[in-house]
Design a protein around this motif. Sequence first.
Motif, short mmCIF file in Angstrom:
data_model
loop_
_atom_site.label_atom_id
_atom_site.label_comp_id
_atom_site.label_asym_id
_atom_site.label_seq_id
_atom_site.Cartn_x
_atom_site.Cartn_y
_atom_site.Cartn_z
N ASP A 1 0.76 -1.10 0.10
CA ASP A 1 0.01 -0.01 -0.06
C ASP A 1 0.85 1.20 0.18
O ASP A 1 1.64 1.52 0.86
N LEU A 2 1.11 1.72 -1.03
CA LEU A 2 1.95 3.33 -1.25
C LEU A 2 1.54 4.47 -0.29
O LEU A 2 2.25 5.04 -0.04
N LEU B 1 3.10 3.29 2.99
CA LEU B 1 4.52 3.44 2.80
C LEU B 1 5.00 5.06 3.18
O LEU B 1 5.86 5.32 4.00
N ASP B 2 4.13 5.92 2.37
CA ASP B 2 4.35 7.23 2.36
C ASP B 2 3.99 7.83 4.02
O ASP B 2 4.64 8.54 4.51
N ARG C 1 11.33 3.37 -0.95
CA ARG C 1 10.57 3.60 -2.25
C ARG C 1 11.19 3.23 -3.50
O ARG C 1 10.75 2.96 -4.45
N ASP D 1 8.04 1.25 -4.78
CA ASP D 1 7.18 2.23 -5.34
C ASP D 1 6.64 1.40 -6.76
O ASP D 1 5.60 1.83 -7.11
#
Length: 219
Positions: free
Chosen positions: A74-75, A78-79, A213, A217
């Motif tokens: 799940d980006l 992550l962010d 990332r 990503d």
Amino acid sequence: MAELLRAIRLGKYLVGDKLPPERELAARINVSRATLRQALSELQTAGVVSVRRGRYGGTFVTRLPVADRDAGIDLGELDDAVRFRLILDTAAARVVADRDLSAEERETLIAAEQGCWMPLGSSAEDIEQFRALDARFHLTIAELTGIPSLAEAAATTRDRLNALLDQIPFIHTNVEHSCMQHARIVEAIFDHDAEAAATLAAQHAEGTEQLLRGFLDGK
């Protein structure tokens, strides 16, 4: 079981460590003794802990739990995790550098920093052990702020971060560089250089972010 698993993943209890007696452990992780017994039974079945009988017996950690490597990324998670970690780690380093640490606190921080150098082999066990020791180092700094809410937020975020790190290859040179950065952060803290400690902590966090990332990503 979640609280006990998190404590093991974050280096509170390492492979080979004997867990505290049932009553003490239940109080530490804030669960009932019945809930703890069920959790320990499940972890024993999973091979995370083992029970030894006799005079020197007890419940021991036998391996560290890791995330499912086949799980989707799940980006947004992550962010959020890397950005919040940056805020927490820089704030913690700054606060601790401004403190007058006791001799015992200094020894605890030194031991946490030096411990990260130990498992620098390439086996799966070494990788798992490093993740836990690395988490313990960062959480030691968070706890030394004396701010319980910050320490709890740091523990939760570190657990999220470790789950992401478990999804990427273990790069030996990055680990050695990480350990050297740890040493510089500790030096800045002991020098009461809050700005340097915060800057070094930020650089360290940003390095992990770039690594994650780069691998995740496009996953």
